[in-house]
Design a protein around this motif. Structure first.
Motif, PDB file in Angstrom:
ATOM      1  N   THR A 124       0.849  -1.187   0.000  1.00 12.55           N
ATOM      2  CA  THR A 124       0.000   0.000   0.000  1.00 12.55           C
ATOM      3  C   THR A 124       0.883   1.235   0.000  1.00 12.55           C
ATOM      4  OG1 THR A 124      -1.760  -1.140   1.212  1.00 12.55           O
ATOM      5  CG2 THR A 124      -1.786   1.267   1.254  1.00 12.55           C
ATOM      6  N   TRP A 125       0.563   2.181  -0.901  1.00 13.02           N
ATOM      7  CA  TRP A 125       1.357   3.382  -1.067  1.00 13.02           C
ATOM      8  C   TRP A 125       0.443   4.600  -1.029  1.00 13.02           C
ATOM      9  CZ3 TRP A 125       6.190   1.786  -0.652  1.00 13.02           C
ATOM     10  CH2 TRP A 125       6.505   0.488  -1.079  1.00 13.02           C
ATOM     11  N   HIS A 126       0.963   5.692  -0.481  1.00 10.68           N
ATOM     12  CA  HIS A 126       0.169   6.906  -0.280  1.00 10.68           C
ATOM     13  C   HIS A 126       0.634   8.000  -1.246  1.00 10.68           C
ATOM     14  CE1 HIS A 126      -1.662   5.466   3.550  1.00 10.68           C
ATOM     15  NE2 HIS A 126      -0.566   4.714   3.549  1.00 10.68           N
ATOM     16  N   PHE A 127      -0.330   8.514  -2.022  1.00  7.40           N
ATOM     17  CA  PHE A 127      -0.055   9.529  -3.033  1.00  7.40           C
ATOM     18  C   PHE A 127      -0.896  10.781  -2.760  1.00  7.40           C
ATOM     19  CE2 PHE A 127       0.767   5.455  -5.000  1.00  7.40           C
ATOM     20  CZ  PHE A 127       1.831   5.656  -5.857  1.00  7.40           C
ATOM     21  N   ARG A 128      -0.512  11.860  -3.430  1.00  5.61           N
ATOM     22  CA  ARG A 128      -1.320  13.069  -3.428  1.00  5.61           C
ATOM     23  C   ARG A 128      -1.245  13.691  -4.815  1.00  5.61           C
ATOM     24  NH1 ARG A 128      -3.388  15.403   0.802  1.00  5.61           N
ATOM     25  NH2 ARG A 128      -1.888  14.464   2.259  1.00  5.61           N
ATOM     26  N   VAL A 129      -2.354  14.272  -5.259  1.00  7.66           N
ATOM     27  CA  VAL A 129      -2.347  14.950  -6.541  1.00  7.66           C
ATOM     28  C   VAL A 129      -1.403  16.143  -6.462  1.00  7.66           C
ATOM     29  CG1 VAL A 129      -3.729  16.191  -8.236  1.00  7.66           C
ATOM     30  CG2 VAL A 129      -4.702  14.212  -7.043  1.00  7.66           C
ATOM     31  N   ASN A 130      -0.492  16.207  -7.423  1.00  2.06           N
ATOM     32  CA  ASN A 130       0.518  17.260  -7.450  1.00  2.06           C
ATOM     33  C   ASN A 130       0.493  17.904  -8.832  1.00  2.06           C
ATOM     34  OD1 ASN A 130       2.768  18.888  -7.028  1.00  2.06           O
ATOM     35  ND2 ASN A 130       4.239  17.233  -7.333  1.00  2.06           N
ATOM     36  N   GLY A 131      -0.334  18.938  -8.999  1.00  2.31           N
ATOM     37  CA  GLY A 131      -0.487  19.547 -10.311  1.00  2.31           C
ATOM     38  C   GLY A 131      -1.183  18.585 -11.252  1.00  2.31           C
ATOM     39  N   ASP A 132      -0.485  18.187 -12.310  1.00  5.11           N
ATOM     40  CA  ASP A 132      -1.069  17.253 -13.277  1.00  5.11           C
ATOM     41  C   ASP A 132      -0.527  15.843 -13.092  1.00  5.11           C
ATOM     42  OD1 ASP A 132       1.509  17.636 -14.103  1.00  5.11           O
ATOM     43  OD2 ASP A 132       1.027  17.982 -16.207  1.00  5.11           O
ATOM     44  N   ALA A 133      -0.128  15.486 -11.864  1.00  6.91           N
ATOM     45  CA  ALA A 133       0.470  14.175 -11.617  1.00  6.91           C
ATOM     46  C   ALA A 133       0.115  13.694 -10.216  1.00  6.91           C
ATOM     47  CB  ALA A 133       1.988  14.244 -11.785  1.00  6.91           C
ATOM     48  N   LEU A 134       0.406  12.424  -9.974  1.00  2.00           N
ATOM     49  CA  LEU A 134       0.387  11.861  -8.628  1.00  2.00           C
ATOM     50  C   LEU A 134       1.824  11.651  -8.191  1.00  2.00           C
ATOM     51  CD1 LEU A 134      -2.243   8.942  -8.460  1.00  2.00           C
ATOM     52  CD2 LEU A 134      -2.460  11.248  -7.523  1.00  2.00           C
ATOM     53  N   ASP A 135       2.118  12.002  -6.941  1.00  2.00           N
ATOM     54  CA  ASP A 135       3.420  11.734  -6.355  1.00  2.00           C
ATOM     55  C   ASP A 135       3.224  11.208  -4.945  1.00  2.00           C
ATOM     56  OD1 ASP A 135       5.593  12.645  -8.267  1.00  2.00           O
ATOM     57  OD2 ASP A 135       4.348  14.446  -8.218  1.00  2.00           O
ATOM     58  N   LEU A 136       4.210  10.458  -4.464  1.00  2.00           N
ATOM     59  CA  LEU A 136       4.145   9.944  -3.101  1.00  2.00           C
ATOM     60  C   LEU A 136       4.065  11.094  -2.096  1.00  2.00           C
ATOM     61  CD1 LEU A 136       6.816   7.084  -3.216  1.00  2.00           C
ATOM     62  CD2 LEU A 136       4.327   6.825  -3.251  1.00  2.00           C
ATOM     63  N   THR A 137       3.366  10.850  -0.993  1.00  2.00           N
ATOM     64  CA  THR A 137       3.246  11.880   0.041  1.00  2.00           C
ATOM     65  C   THR A 137       4.524  12.005   0.863  1.00  2.00           C
ATOM     66  OG1 THR A 137       2.280  10.262   1.572  1.00  2.00           O
ATOM     67  CG2 THR A 137       0.756  11.564   0.231  1.00  2.00           C
ATOM     68  N   SER A 138       5.391  10.983   0.818  1.00  2.00           N
ATOM     69  CA  SER A 138       6.649  11.031   1.560  1.00  2.00           C
ATOM     70  C   SER A 138       7.662  10.135   0.871  1.00  2.00           C
ATOM     71  CB  SER A 138       6.447  10.579   3.014  1.00  2.00           C
ATOM     72  OG  SER A 138       6.077   9.213   3.061  1.00  2.00           O
ATOM     73  N   THR A 139       8.912  10.293   1.257  1.00  2.00           N
ATOM     74  CA  THR A 139       9.993   9.523   0.618  1.00  2.00           C
ATOM     75  C   THR A 139      10.419   8.312   1.439  1.00  2.00           C
ATOM     76  OG1 THR A 139      11.683  10.900   1.678  1.00  2.00           O
ATOM     77  CG2 THR A 139      10.885  11.608  -0.490  1.00  2.00           C
ATOM     78  N   ASP A 140       9.724   8.044   2.555  1.00  2.00           N
ATOM     79  CA  ASP A 140      10.161   6.965   3.445  1.00  2.00           C
ATOM     80  C   ASP A 140       9.174   5.806   3.491  1.00  2.00           C
ATOM     81  OD1 ASP A 140       8.130   8.281   4.705  1.00  2.00           O
ATOM     82  OD2 ASP A 140       9.138   8.479   6.649  1.00  2.00           O
ATOM     83  N   GLN A 141       8.377   5.625   2.447  1.00  2.00           N
ATOM     84  CA  GLN A 141       7.361   4.571   2.470  1.00  2.00           C
ATOM     85  C   GLN A 141       8.007   3.202   2.221  1.00  2.00           C
ATOM     86  OE1 GLN A 141       3.590   5.520   0.548  1.00  2.00           O
ATOM     87  NE2 GLN A 141       4.177   7.679   0.439  1.00  2.00           N
ATOM     88  N   TYR A 142       7.574   2.232   3.030  1.00  2.00           N
ATOM     89  CA  TYR A 142       8.218   0.913   3.039  1.00  2.00           C
ATOM     90  C   TYR A 142       7.162  -0.185   2.956  1.00  2.00           C
ATOM     91  CZ  TYR A 142      10.711  -3.208   4.800  1.00  2.00           C
ATOM     92  OH  TYR A 142      11.233  -4.467   4.946  1.00  2.00           O
ATOM     93  N   CYS A 143       7.522  -1.280   2.292  1.00  2.00           N
ATOM     94  CA  CYS A 143       6.658  -2.458   2.252  1.00  2.00           C
ATOM     95  C   CYS A 143       7.534  -3.698   2.192  1.00  2.00           C
ATOM     96  CB  CYS A 143       5.731  -2.417   1.032  1.00  2.00           C
ATOM     97  SG  CYS A 143       4.698  -3.901   0.851  1.00  2.00           S
ATOM     98  N   PHE A 144       7.140  -4.711   2.954  1.00  2.00           N
ATOM     99  CA  PHE A 144       7.758  -6.027   2.781  1.00  2.00           C
ATOM    100  C   PHE A 144       6.863  -6.819   1.851  1.00  2.00           C
ATOM    101  CE2 PHE A 144       8.696 -10.452   3.530  1.00  2.00           C
ATOM    102  CZ  PHE A 144      10.082 -10.445   3.567  1.00  2.00           C
ATOM    103  N   ASN A 145       7.426  -7.222   0.722  1.00  2.00           N
ATOM    104  CA  ASN A 145       6.673  -7.922  -0.306  1.00  2.00           C
ATOM    105  C   ASN A 145       6.808  -9.429  -0.083  1.00  2.00           C
ATOM    106  OD1 ASN A 145       5.860  -9.187  -2.735  1.00  2.00           O
ATOM    107  ND2 ASN A 145       6.291  -7.328  -3.900  1.00  2.00           N
ATOM    108  N   ASN A 146       5.700 -10.048   0.351  1.00  2.00           N
ATOM    109  CA  ASN A 146       5.738 -11.484   0.644  1.00  2.00           C
ATOM    110  C   ASN A 146       5.848 -12.345  -0.606  1.00  2.00           C
ATOM    111  OD1 ASN A 146       5.387 -11.755   3.632  1.00  2.00           O
ATOM    112  ND2 ASN A 146       3.580 -10.508   3.206  1.00  2.00           N
TER     113      ASN A 146
END
Length: 289
Positions: A96-118
């Motif tokens: 799961t990743w968190h985005f926000r609309v940034n002008g005409d694009a989507l970008d992550l809300t932060s640079t420290d998002q982590y996931c362990f992919n099983n």
């Protein structure tokens, strides 16, 4: 007369004209609803068919730029609304990743998002994920740190492309997937059709048929698996299917594949009859005549 007064008088004349037209037509003048910039991203998107020639949906993973490996990207992401204007991206591999609309694009809300992919048995920090939509097609650039047992590696997808899962009709999935497929010969340079751990070749045939609502995949070890297909992508449904073989029970935890009708790229996670778990991150099959 100032420019401002000119604009005011001109604006009054325009409003009066519109009012006059509304009275003449007997219809009130409706103001357009504001456009919600998030709407164009919402929904389920499939990665397009990977293509090594122009690096479409081909990710590069390497350490210090030395001997990088390339992996086809297969699967889906679903963008939904979150709290406080966030857009949540759920991938089919359980992240799961968190985005926000940034002008005409989507970008992550932060640079420290982590996931362990099983599915692939490793974690990663995605610090940049830039998503745009043009004419109904999604493009993305992803950069991350991939944490493996023997070091941290750079992950980069510079030419990611996706299409909405519902862009194609139900019959298209059957056309793309039904038939008999053979796993391609292994290619160590790409870790193609090699299990991890163990680096054992994945071989054999897969027969795929449509049951009207989904797909049934029969492998030549006698197992049967059910998949849902939308557009160019088919995924195991439900997850965690089991098959009792004469030498033991195997479990297919995850299986995703994309097809152009001739070639299939696939990612899967399964167990062998001795209950050893393995995954294939770069699998491919070719349709048989």
């Amino acid at each position: 007369m100032t420019h401002n007064s000119i604009r005011v008088h001109y604006g009054k004349r325009v409003v009066a004209a519109l009012f006059g037209l509304a009275v003449a037509w007997g219809t009130p003048v409706a103001l357009a609803e504001p456009v919600d910039a998030a709407n164009q991203y919402l929904g389920v998107w499939n990665y397009d068919q990977p293509d090594r020639a122009d690096a479409t949906d081909i990710a590069t993973v390497g350490q210090f730029g030395i001997n990088p490996l390339t992996f086809p990207q297969v699967g889906t992401i679903e963008f939904t609304r979150g709290r406080d204007g966030e857009i949540i991206g759920h991938t089919d591999q359980g992240c799961t990743w968190h985005f926000r609309v940034n002008g005409d694009a989507l970008d992550l809300t932060s640079t420290d998002q982590y996931c362990f992919n099983n599915v692939i048995g490793s974690g990663y920090n995605t610090y940049s994920w830039h998503v745009t939509v043009r004419d109904g097609r999604e493009q993305e650039v992803v950069r991350a740190n991939s944490y493996l047992g023997y070091g941290t590696f750079d992950f980069e997808l510079t030419n990611g492309k996706r299409t909405r899962a519902d862009a194609a009709g139900p019959g298209d999935a059957a056309r793309l997937f039904t038939g008999t497929w053979m796993f391609d010969p292994t290619n160590p340079a790409y870790l193609n059709n090699l299990t991890s751990p163990g680096y054992q070749p994945k071989t054999g045939a897969v027969r795929i048929d449509s049951n009207g609502t989904g797909l049934i995949a029969r492998t030549d070890d006698g197992c049967t698996w059910t998949l849902d297909a939308r557009g160019n992508t088919a995924e195991l449904a439900p997850a965690g299917q089991t098959c009792a073989r004469s030498d033991g029970t195997v479990t297919m935890a995850f299986w995703s594949m994309s097809s152009d009708g001739t070639h299939v790229y696939t990612v899967l996670n399964s167990t062998d009859p001795q209950l050893g778990s393995y995954f294939i991150g770069s699998g491919s099959l070719t349709r048989q005549p």
